[in-house]
Design an enzyme around this catalytic site. Structure first.
Site, PDB file in Angstrom:
ATOM      1  N   LYS A  13       0.833  -1.218   0.000  1.00 13.16           N
ATOM      2  CA  LYS A  13       0.000   0.000   0.000  1.00 13.16           C
ATOM      3  C   LYS A  13       0.861   1.260   0.000  1.00 13.16           C
ATOM      4  O   LYS A  13       0.615   2.184  -0.766  1.00 13.16           O
ATOM      5  CB  LYS A  13      -0.926   0.049   1.227  1.00 13.16           C
ATOM      6  CG  LYS A  13      -1.929  -1.080   1.304  1.00 13.16           C
ATOM      7  CD  LYS A  13      -2.890  -0.875   2.452  1.00 13.16           C
ATOM      8  CE  LYS A  13      -2.254  -0.872   3.826  1.00 13.16           C
ATOM      9  NZ  LYS A  13      -1.689  -2.138   4.290  1.00 13.16           N
ATOM     10  N   ARG A  87     -10.056   0.990   9.153  1.00 15.34           N
ATOM     11  CA  ARG A  87      -9.594  -0.378   9.390  1.00 15.34           C
ATOM     12  C   ARG A  87     -10.635  -1.219  10.108  1.00 15.34           C
ATOM     13  O   ARG A  87     -10.412  -2.400  10.341  1.00 15.34           O
ATOM     14  CB  ARG A  87      -8.338  -0.306  10.263  1.00 15.34           C
ATOM     15  CG  ARG A  87      -7.100  -0.846   9.602  1.00 15.34           C
ATOM     16  CD  ARG A  87      -5.945  -0.563  10.535  1.00 15.34           C
ATOM     17  NE  ARG A  87      -4.810  -1.377  10.278  1.00 15.34           N
ATOM     18  CZ  ARG A  87      -3.755  -0.976   9.577  1.00 15.34           C
ATOM     19  NH1 ARG A  87      -3.736   0.195   9.018  1.00 15.34           N
ATOM     20  NH2 ARG A  87      -2.728  -1.767   9.440  1.00 15.34           N
ATOM     21  N   ARG A 126      11.233  -7.074   4.837  1.00 16.43           N
ATOM     22  CA  ARG A 126      11.203  -5.651   5.194  1.00 16.43           C
ATOM     23  C   ARG A 126      11.831  -5.421   6.568  1.00 16.43           C
ATOM     24  O   ARG A 126      12.454  -4.398   6.811  1.00 16.43           O
ATOM     25  CB  ARG A 126       9.754  -5.145   5.184  1.00 16.43           C
ATOM     26  CG  ARG A 126       9.645  -3.663   5.446  1.00 16.43           C
ATOM     27  CD  ARG A 126       8.254  -3.152   5.190  1.00 16.43           C
ATOM     28  NE  ARG A 126       7.376  -3.373   6.318  1.00 16.43           N
ATOM     29  CZ  ARG A 126       6.065  -3.048   6.333  1.00 16.43           C
ATOM     30  NH1 ARG A 126       5.512  -2.529   5.259  1.00 16.43           N
ATOM     31  NH2 ARG A 126       5.332  -3.255   7.390  1.00 16.43           N
ATOM     32  N   ARG A 132      11.235  -1.565  11.770  1.00 13.40           N
ATOM     33  CA  ARG A 132       9.891  -1.493  12.354  1.00 13.40           C
ATOM     34  C   ARG A 132       9.717  -2.581  13.394  1.00 13.40           C
ATOM     35  O   ARG A 132       9.884  -3.754  13.106  1.00 13.40           O
ATOM     36  CB  ARG A 132       8.837  -1.599  11.250  1.00 13.40           C
ATOM     37  CG  ARG A 132       8.355  -0.241  10.812  1.00 13.40           C
ATOM     38  CD  ARG A 132       7.328  -0.342   9.749  1.00 13.40           C
ATOM     39  NE  ARG A 132       6.085  -0.964  10.207  1.00 13.40           N
ATOM     40  CZ  ARG A 132       4.943  -0.882   9.525  1.00 13.40           C
ATOM     41  NH1 ARG A 132       4.911  -0.217   8.402  1.00 13.40           N
ATOM     42  NH2 ARG A 132       3.858  -1.459   9.975  1.00 13.40           N
ATOM     43  N   ARG A 143      -1.061  -9.261  13.160  1.00 15.73           N
ATOM     44  CA  ARG A 143      -1.576  -8.213  12.256  1.00 15.73           C
ATOM     45  C   ARG A 143      -2.407  -8.821  11.124  1.00 15.73           C
ATOM     46  O   ARG A 143      -3.410  -8.258  10.706  1.00 15.73           O
ATOM     47  CB  ARG A 143      -0.415  -7.392  11.692  1.00 15.73           C
ATOM     48  CG  ARG A 143       0.116  -6.388  12.718  1.00 15.73           C
ATOM     49  CD  ARG A 143       1.541  -6.019  12.443  1.00 15.73           C
ATOM     50  NE  ARG A 143       1.738  -5.307  11.210  1.00 15.73           N
ATOM     51  CZ  ARG A 143       2.869  -5.319  10.509  1.00 15.73           C
ATOM     52  NH1 ARG A 143       3.895  -6.033  10.932  1.00 15.73           N
ATOM     53  NH2 ARG A 143       2.971  -4.631   9.411  1.00 15.73           N
TER      54      ARG A 143
HETATM   55  P1  ADP Z   1       0.575  -2.337   7.990  1.00 17.34           P
HETATM   56  O1  ADP Z   1      -0.525  -2.118   6.996  1.00 17.34           O
HETATM   57  O2  ADP Z   1       1.810  -2.900   7.374  1.00 17.34           O
HETATM   58  O3  ADP Z   1       0.125  -3.115   9.209  1.00 17.34           O
HETATM   59  P2  ADP Z   1       0.409   0.412   9.004  1.00 17.34           P
HETATM   60  O4  ADP Z   1       1.524   1.388   9.036  1.00 17.34           O
HETATM   61  O5  ADP Z   1      -0.785   0.748   8.172  1.00 17.34           O
HETATM   62  O6  ADP Z   1       1.075  -0.952   8.542  1.00 17.34           O
HETATM   63  O7  ADP Z   1      -0.121   0.150  10.499  1.00 17.34           O
HETATM   64  C1  ADP Z   1       0.746  -0.189  11.569  1.00 17.34           C
HETATM   65  C2  ADP Z   1      -0.040  -0.302  12.873  1.00 17.34           C
HETATM   66  O8  ADP Z   1      -0.620   0.976  13.194  1.00 17.34           O
HETATM   67  C3  ADP Z   1      -1.235  -1.255  12.872  1.00 17.34           C
HETATM   68  O9  ADP Z   1      -0.854  -2.601  13.125  1.00 17.34           O
HETATM   69  C4  ADP Z   1      -2.089  -0.673  14.011  1.00 17.34           C
HETATM   70  O10 ADP Z   1      -1.568  -1.025  15.272  1.00 17.34           O
HETATM   71  C5  ADP Z   1      -1.889   0.826  13.840  1.00 17.34           C
HETATM   72  N1  ADP Z   1      -2.937   1.455  12.988  1.00 17.34           N
HETATM   73  C6  ADP Z   1      -2.755   2.000  11.751  1.00 17.34           C
HETATM   74  N2  ADP Z   1      -3.903   2.477  11.258  1.00 17.34           N
HETATM   75  C7  ADP Z   1      -4.849   2.240  12.202  1.00 17.34           C
HETATM   76  C8  ADP Z   1      -6.251   2.493  12.295  1.00 17.34           C
HETATM   77  N3  ADP Z   1      -6.927   3.090  11.295  1.00 17.34           N
HETATM   78  N4  ADP Z   1      -6.906   2.109  13.416  1.00 17.34           N
HETATM   79  C9  ADP Z   1      -6.249   1.509  14.414  1.00 17.34           C
HETATM   80  N5  ADP Z   1      -4.939   1.239  14.409  1.00 17.34           N
HETATM   81  C10 ADP Z   1      -4.231   1.592  13.321  1.00 17.34           C
END
Ligand code: ADP
Length: 188
Positions: A13, A87, A126, A132, A143
């Site tokens: 993404k 999400r 990654r 990370r 996740r």
């Molecule tokens: P990825 O899609 O690889 O998991 P992101 O950077 O989108 O990576 O998200 C990393 C973490 O940030 C998620 O596992 C969650 O803990 C938190 N997070 C991101 N966006 C949201 C959201 N909209 N609501 C709740 N938690 C979120």
């Protein structure tokens, strides 16, 4: 233009969003990046990290103010590209209300799909390139499970509205991007 990007962790993404925002000239709103930007040592940052580091979703009371504050900024008035938001179906409802109040709606939902075994390999790779904390085997599993149980229903929610565009994410980044452009073009 309001676009939502949905895909499991590791689907690519971030890579595709950077290309798309450059082309469309709308801001990229990544809730993951915004949450990670919270100062880790601050009281708020510690709460945020307690969710992110174990692969759980941050609660809405933390996420929603960050999103609405960003949406109030000038550059977001006529659209943005959401990455990692909404999400949950509840977040999708809140976003829907926010846009309806402003007489706007989501124009397209891009669903970037990739098989789970490919995702695990990508995320572990990654982990060696970026630092990370949530890219380790245990957190990745959690996740992916959170995606399956809480975020996949968001797709069903948008499918009901008829604006989901399916994109095969298991191809080169260039091919994926070309497919995204074709899909966006086809809905005009
Ligand atoms: P990825 O899609 O690889 O998991 P992101 O950077 O989108 O990576 O998200 C990393 C973490 O940030 C998620 O596992 C969650 O803990 C938190 N997070 C991101 N966006 C949201 C959201 N909209 N609501 C709740 N938690 C979120």
């Amino acid at each position: 233009m309001w676009i939502v990007f949905i895909g499991p962790p590791g689907a690519g993404k971030g890579t595709q969003c950077s290309r798309l925002v450059e082309l469309l000239g709308i801001p990229h709103l990544s809730t993951g990046d915004m949450l990670r930007d919270t100062e880790r040592d601050s009281p708020l940052g510690k709460v945020v990290a307690s969710y992110i580091d174990v692969g759980r979703l941050a609660p809405d009371y933390l996420v929603m103010p960050i999103v609405t504050k960003r949406l109030a900024e000038r550059d977001c008035q006529s659209g943005c590209l959401f990455d990692g938001f909404p999400r949950t179906v509840h977040q999708a409802d809140l976003l829907g209300e926010f846009l309806t109040e402003r007489k706007m709606r989501i124009d397209a939902v891009l669903h970037l799909h990739v098989a789970p075994n490919v995702l695990v390999d990508r995320l572990l790779k990654r982990a060696t390139l970026q630092n990370r904390k949530d890219d380790n085997k245990e957190t990745i599993t959690s996740r992916l499970e959170v995606y399956r149980t809480q975020t996949a229903p968001v797709l069903e929610h948008y499918r009901g509205q008829g604006n989901v565009l399916e994109i095969d994410g298991d191809q080169s980044a260039d091919r994926v991007f070309a497919d995204i452009l074709t899909a966006l073009e086809s809905r005009k």
